[in-house]
Design a protein around this motif. Structure first.
Motif, PDB file in Angstrom:
ATOM      1  N   ALA A  39       0.841  -1.212   0.000  1.00  0.00           N
ATOM      2  CA  ALA A  39       0.000   0.000   0.000  1.00  0.00           C
ATOM      3  C   ALA A  39       0.865   1.247   0.000  1.00  0.00           C
ATOM      4  N   LYS A  40       1.982   1.193   0.741  1.00  0.00           N
ATOM      5  CA  LYS A  40       2.895   2.348   0.778  1.00  0.00           C
ATOM      6  C   LYS A  40       3.514   2.593  -0.595  1.00  0.00           C
ATOM      7  N   ARG A  41       3.876   1.480  -1.273  1.00  0.00           N
ATOM      8  CA  ARG A  41       4.466   1.619  -2.622  1.00  0.00           C
ATOM      9  C   ARG A  41       3.462   2.259  -3.580  1.00  0.00           C
ATOM     10  N   ARG A  42       2.200   1.758  -3.513  1.00  0.00           N
ATOM     11  CA  ARG A  42       1.169   2.302  -4.411  1.00  0.00           C
ATOM     12  C   ARG A  42       0.922   3.774  -4.118  1.00  0.00           C
ATOM     13  N   ALA A  43       0.849   4.112  -2.816  1.00  0.00           N
ATOM     14  CA  ALA A  43       0.629   5.518  -2.441  1.00  0.00           C
ATOM     15  C   ALA A  43       1.841   6.354  -2.825  1.00  0.00           C
ATOM     16  N   GLY A  44       3.028   5.773  -2.704  1.00  0.00           N
ATOM     17  CA  GLY A  44       4.265   6.479  -3.067  1.00  0.00           C
ATOM     18  C   GLY A  44       4.290   6.833  -4.542  1.00  0.00           C
TER      19      GLY A  44
ATOM     20  N   LEU B 216      -3.266  -4.049  14.549  1.00  0.00           N
ATOM     21  CA  LEU B 216      -4.391  -3.164  14.216  1.00  0.00           C
ATOM     22  C   LEU B 216      -3.873  -1.847  13.633  1.00  0.00           C
ATOM     23  N   LEU B 217      -2.828  -1.286  14.254  1.00  0.00           N
ATOM     24  CA  LEU B 217      -2.256  -0.035  13.740  1.00  0.00           C
ATOM     25  C   LEU B 217      -1.775  -0.227  12.296  1.00  0.00           C
ATOM     26  N   VAL B 218      -1.063  -1.322  12.053  1.00  0.00           N
ATOM     27  CA  VAL B 218      -0.523  -1.585  10.700  1.00  0.00           C
ATOM     28  C   VAL B 218      -1.670  -1.729   9.699  1.00  0.00           C
ATOM     29  N   ARG B 219      -2.703  -2.475  10.083  1.00  0.00           N
ATOM     30  CA  ARG B 219      -3.786  -2.757   9.134  1.00  0.00           C
ATOM     31  C   ARG B 219      -4.669  -1.517   8.897  1.00  0.00           C
ATOM     32  N   ILE B 220      -4.844  -0.670   9.928  1.00  0.00           N
ATOM     33  CA  ILE B 220      -5.618   0.569   9.719  1.00  0.00           C
ATOM     34  C   ILE B 220      -4.843   1.488   8.767  1.00  0.00           C
ATOM     35  N   ARG B 221      -3.527   1.582   8.980  1.00  0.00           N
ATOM     36  CA  ARG B 221      -2.706   2.426   8.092  1.00  0.00           C
ATOM     37  C   ARG B 221      -2.764   1.897   6.648  1.00  0.00           C
ATOM     38  N   THR B 222      -2.752   0.566   6.507  1.00  0.00           N
ATOM     39  CA  THR B 222      -2.846  -0.028   5.166  1.00  0.00           C
ATOM     40  C   THR B 222      -4.162   0.365   4.507  1.00  0.00           C
ATOM     41  N   GLU B 223      -5.229   0.289   5.290  1.00  0.00           N
ATOM     42  CA  GLU B 223      -6.563   0.611   4.762  1.00  0.00           C
ATOM     43  C   GLU B 223      -6.657   2.092   4.378  1.00  0.00           C
ATOM     44  N   ILE B 224      -6.079   2.965   5.200  1.00  0.00           N
ATOM     45  CA  ILE B 224      -6.103   4.409   4.894  1.00  0.00           C
ATOM     46  C   ILE B 224      -5.356   4.671   3.578  1.00  0.00           C
ATOM     47  N   LEU B 225      -4.184   4.046   3.425  1.00  0.00           N
ATOM     48  CA  LEU B 225      -3.405   4.224   2.188  1.00  0.00           C
ATOM     49  C   LEU B 225      -4.170   3.681   0.980  1.00  0.00           C
ATOM     50  N   SER B 226      -4.793   2.511   1.147  1.00  0.00           N
ATOM     51  CA  SER B 226      -5.541   1.909   0.033  1.00  0.00           C
ATOM     52  C   SER B 226      -6.688   2.815  -0.392  1.00  0.00           C
ATOM     53  N   GLN B 227      -7.359   3.411   0.589  1.00  0.00           N
ATOM     54  CA  GLN B 227      -8.471   4.313   0.252  1.00  0.00           C
ATOM     55  C   GLN B 227      -7.977   5.568  -0.456  1.00  0.00           C
ATOM     56  N   ARG B 228      -6.809   6.038  -0.062  1.00  0.00           N
ATOM     57  CA  ARG B 228      -6.207   7.214  -0.722  1.00  0.00           C
ATOM     58  C   ARG B 228      -5.916   6.910  -2.185  1.00  0.00           C
ATOM     59  N   VAL B 229      -5.339   5.722  -2.402  1.00  0.00           N
ATOM     60  CA  VAL B 229      -4.997   5.313  -3.775  1.00  0.00           C
ATOM     61  C   VAL B 229      -6.275   5.190  -4.604  1.00  0.00           C
ATOM     62  N   LEU B 230      -7.295   4.571  -4.017  1.00  0.00           N
ATOM     63  CA  LEU B 230      -8.569   4.378  -4.715  1.00  0.00           C
ATOM     64  C   LEU B 230      -9.207   5.727  -5.057  1.00  0.00           C
ATOM     65  N   ALA B 231      -9.195   6.643  -4.076  1.00  0.00           N
ATOM     66  CA  ALA B 231      -9.777   7.976  -4.298  1.00  0.00           C
ATOM     67  C   ALA B 231      -9.024   8.698  -5.405  1.00  0.00           C
ATOM     68  N   ASP B 232      -7.701   8.551  -5.416  1.00  0.00           N
ATOM     69  CA  ASP B 232      -6.901   9.202  -6.444  1.00  0.00           C
ATOM     70  C   ASP B 232      -7.206   8.628  -7.830  1.00  0.00           C
ATOM     71  N   GLN B 233      -7.338   7.296  -7.888  1.00  0.00           N
ATOM     72  CA  GLN B 233      -7.655   6.657  -9.180  1.00  0.00           C
ATOM     73  C   GLN B 233      -9.000   7.151  -9.707  1.00  0.00           C
ATOM     74  N   ARG B 234      -9.980   7.261  -8.792  1.00  0.00           N
ATOM     75  CA  ARG B 234     -11.312   7.739  -9.212  1.00  0.00           C
ATOM     76  C   ARG B 234     -11.251   9.189  -9.694  1.00  0.00           C
ATOM     77  N   ARG B 235     -10.451  10.001  -8.973  1.00  0.00           N
ATOM     78  CA  ARG B 235     -10.321  11.409  -9.350  1.00  0.00           C
ATOM     79  C   ARG B 235      -9.711  11.520 -10.747  1.00  0.00           C
ATOM     80  N   ARG B 236      -8.668  10.709 -10.993  1.00  0.00           N
ATOM     81  CA  ARG B 236      -8.012  10.732 -12.309  1.00  0.00           C
ATOM     82  C   ARG B 236      -8.976  10.287 -13.408  1.00  0.00           C
ATOM     83  N   ALA B 237      -9.723   9.230 -13.109  1.00  0.00           N
ATOM     84  CA  ALA B 237     -10.682   8.724 -14.112  1.00  0.00           C
ATOM     85  C   ALA B 237     -11.735   9.778 -14.421  1.00  0.00           C
ATOM     86  N   ALA B 238     -12.199  10.483 -13.362  1.00  0.00           N
ATOM     87  CA  ALA B 238     -13.207  11.532 -13.563  1.00  0.00           C
ATOM     88  C   ALA B 238     -12.626  12.682 -14.379  1.00  0.00           C
TER      89      ALA B 238
END
Lengths: 52, 250
Positions: A39-44, B216-238
């Protein structure tokens, strides 16, 4: 050290329980960190690797 | 309290906490495993199998604790629509499911020499198996519904309905005549365990608790990053959809 880890007739059960527990927790930890690193790589690749 | 649940504040706070929580987890496991495998005596009835209790009981405590955490986070998500609540609930589910599976497996390994059977359909064991299926159902709900808002809502409702199983597990040994023994640590009148068994168990319990927090900390951070990436992909597509007609006209 004589007598340490001498679990007699139950040794197989004790070591199996600890082995499964440590293996399960190690796999969960490894999977969680790998997903985080990916996830960090993708965000990076978007420009930054953190939330702020 | 909700102020700290802001994703950016959570990110900064968790960055500070992570090394300490992982460090404490490692130290607690080192002490706990020494206490469980070396310092603790054998039980006069169970012999060395009493040592299985030090990995079985903390796994079950965290199994129930993780589900209670998911239920509370789901409630907060449904009522206040808090950003981090469903992220935290989703992140906790695989951890709780793993603890439940380990609790069932280690309990089964203890049961064979002590009860003469790997499994018995008694109320405690069966209700914990139901808990494991609830975890699987919760994770399947997230995976099956593509729309994130709908998935969060459906999973939260399932988590809250499933929470009825927690008191059933806790009191199953009192309500029914079960093969599984009654509570010996968290019970009215104090612990029934001698200190030589109680302290290793509590240290291992703390180690499991810190591991839950660290994961839990690691997995919440992973989820936050994944959502950021997803939001960015949607923004680019739009943006591409908006700009493509202009480009084609030019």
């Amino acid at each position: 050290m004589d007598g340490l880890f001498q679990f007699g007739e139950y040794a197989g059960y004790v070591w199996s329980a600890y082995g499964i527990s440590l293996l399960g927790l190690a796999v969960l930890t490894a999977v969680s960190w790998r997903a985080y690193a990916a996830a960090k790589r993708r965000a990076g690749s978007l420009g930054d690797g953190n939330c702020s | 309290m909700f102020g700290y649940a802001n994703p950016e504040r959570f990110w900064r706070l968790s960055s500070l906490l992570m090394p300490w929580v992982w460090g404490a987890t490692a130290i607690l496991f080192a002490i706990g495993l020494y206490a469980a495998l070396v310092a603790s005596p054998d039980d006069y009835q169970q012999g060395a199998t009493v040592r299985i209790m030090y990995v079985h009981v903390p796994a079950m405590w965290m199994s129930l604790g993780a589900y209670a955490f998911i239920a509370v986070a789901s409630f907060v998500s449904l009522i206040w629509r808090h950003v981090l609540a469903d992220v935290a609930a989703k992140a906790a589910a695989p951890i709780g499911a793993t603890f439940t599976a380990l609790g069932l497996l280690t309990g089964s390994i203890w049961g064979k020499p002590m009860w003469g059977a790997w499994w018995a359909w008694d109320a405690r064991l069966t209700s914990v198996l139901v808990l494991f299926f609830l975890y699987l159902g919760y994770m399947a709900m997230w995976a099956a519904i593509e729309d994130r808002t709908r998935a969060a809502r459906a999973a939260a409702i399932l988590a809250l309905v499933g929470a009825i199983n927690l008191p059933i597990i806790r009191f199953s040994v009192e309500w029914w005549n079960t093969l599984h023994q009654g509570a010996s640590v968290l019970r009215a009148g104090g612990s029934a365990l001698h200190a030589s068994f109680l302290y290793p168990l509590l240290i291992m319990g703390l180690a499991y608790l810190f591991l839950f927090g660290a994961l839990l900390l690691v997995r919440i951070r992973t989820e936050i990053l994944s959502q950021r990436v997803l939001a960015d992909q949607r923004r680019r597509a739009a943006n591409e959809q908006l700009t493509s007609p202009i480009e084609s006209e030019a």
